[in-house]
Design a protein around this motif. Structure first.
Motif, short mmCIF file in Angstrom:
data_model
loop_
_atom_site.label_atom_id
_atom_site.label_comp_id
_atom_site.label_asym_id
_atom_site.label_seq_id
_atom_site.Cartn_x
_atom_site.Cartn_y
_atom_site.Cartn_z
N VAL A 53 0.85 -1.19 0.00
CA VAL A 53 0.00 0.00 0.00
C VAL A 53 0.89 1.24 0.00
O VAL A 53 2.09 1.17 0.29
N PHE A 54 0.30 2.38 -0.35
CA PHE A 54 1.04 3.64 -0.33
C PHE A 54 1.26 4.08 1.11
O PHE A 54 0.36 4.01 1.94
N GLY A 55 2.46 4.55 1.40
CA GLY A 55 2.75 5.04 2.73
C GLY A 55 2.30 6.48 2.91
O GLY A 55 2.47 7.31 2.00
N THR A 56 1.70 6.78 4.04
CA THR A 56 1.24 8.12 4.43
C THR A 56 0.50 8.86 3.30
O THR A 56 0.86 10.00 2.96
N LEU A 93 -5.92 2.13 -2.26
CA LEU A 93 -5.35 1.33 -3.33
C LEU A 93 -4.33 0.35 -2.77
O LEU A 93 -3.52 0.70 -1.92
N ALA A 94 -4.39 -0.90 -3.22
CA ALA A 94 -3.44 -1.91 -2.76
C ALA A 94 -2.99 -2.76 -3.94
O ALA A 94 -3.73 -2.96 -4.90
N ILE A 95 -1.75 -3.23 -3.87
CA ILE A 95 -1.21 -4.13 -4.89
C ILE A 95 -1.07 -5.52 -4.28
O ILE A 95 -0.41 -5.69 -3.25
N GLU A 96 -1.72 -6.48 -4.90
CA GLU A 96 -1.63 -7.88 -4.49
C GLU A 96 -0.63 -8.56 -5.42
O GLU A 96 -0.88 -8.70 -6.62
N ALA A 97 0.50 -8.97 -4.87
CA ALA A 97 1.55 -9.61 -5.65
C ALA A 97 1.67 -11.07 -5.25
O ALA A 97 1.77 -11.39 -4.06
#
Length: 286
Positions: free
Chosen positions: A245-248, A257-261
């Motif tokens: 996820v994006f920090g701060t 928004l999240a990236i599932e890897a």
């Protein structure tokens, strides 16, 4: 579903009509399982003042709303709702991903997705709607109905639906339990009614005809995480996932928004995905 193309994200403010800021703060405090005394202590205010705010006998300042929201770890979207309920303008903007001011964020997501190849990865919004993918995701989606692949595509619905990927999941029971538990944790943190409805929908899906009964070996003692074991044209792939996820963030869209890897859980899966990526490069070159 096109790789590295950003689908629009849904924009819907949290409902505040008929709710006072005190009501909302009390709801968040109870969701975090905090007493008035504990929250007042952590926020360095008196219990009496907090009680007055929650009961509506005192209207908190804008700074106090943000101070309490920070202590309660309230999501940015809900912080805006708190501010509006208290009569203040929302603080955090919500831009669509197509907004020019989010160009750097889009580029960052693209770099992560592309850089993760030959392994699959996707970006999702707060309701698990897929907004971007990389090329390595394609083998995992074989067999899913065209209807479920029409945008907007919900990643969790696609993974468990009988006409989605669910029919190809070898360890369906273990993966279903993992998905529902993770979704429940999100609901507890966010209080999101859309996620609650999604959880109920997924929980009602029947097991695929060939899923078989749940088996203890589905979650082995030597595994580091619950794997997704999936029958694909490349063979049975075994994968575990991580979330980025994006920090701060100070933008609502980015905060959600999240990236599932996905990473290979065994050497066979790693080799199969590398071979698939090489074959796609050869096709492109020719």
């Amino acid at each position: 579903m096109n790789s590295l193309s950003f689908a629009p994200t849904a924009s819907s403010p949290s409902p505040v009509a008929g709710r006072t800021v005190g009501d909302l703060l009390r709801e968040w405090r109870q969701r975090r399982r905090m007493s008035q005394l504990l929250l007042a202590t952590e926020a360095d205010i008196s219990t009496r003042h907090l009680s007055f705010v929650e009961s509506g006998r005192a209207l908190p300042s804008r700074e106090m709303v943000m101070h309490l929201a920070e202590r309660l770890d309230v999501p940015l979207r809900a912080r805006n709702a708190l501010l509006m309920a208290a009569g203040y303008a929302p603080l955090f903007r919500e831009r669509p991903l197509s907004d020019p001011q989010l160009a750097a964020a889009r580029e960052a997501v693209e770099l992560v997705l592309k850089g993760h190849e030959p392994y699959p990865a996707l970006a999702v919004d707060r309701h698990w709607t897929i907004v971007a993918t990389n090329n390595a995701l394609a083998p995992l989606l074989t067999g899913a109905s065209a209807e479920l692949l029409k945008p907007p595509v919900n990643a969790l619905r696609l993974s468990l639906h009988p006409h989605g990927v669910g029919a190809s999941i070898v360890n369906w029971h273990a993966w279903r339990e993992h998905v529902l538990a993770r979704l429940q944790r999100q609901i507890e943190v966010s209080g999101d009614e859309t996620l609650s409805a999604l959880r109920d929908e997924l929980a009602a899906y029947p097991a695929p005809p060939d899923a078989g009964p749940a088996h203890p070996d589905d979650i082995g003692t030597n595994q580091i995480a619950v794997p997704l074991r999936l029958r694909t044209p490349l063979g049975v792939l075994s994968l575990f996932s991580t979330t980025t996820v994006f920090g701060t963030p100070v933008d609502v869209t980015l905060s959600e928004l999240a990236i599932e890897a996905f990473f290979p859980a065994d050497p066979q899966t790693a080799a199969a995905l590398r071979e698939f990526a090489e074959s796609q490069r050869d096709k492109t070159a020719s």
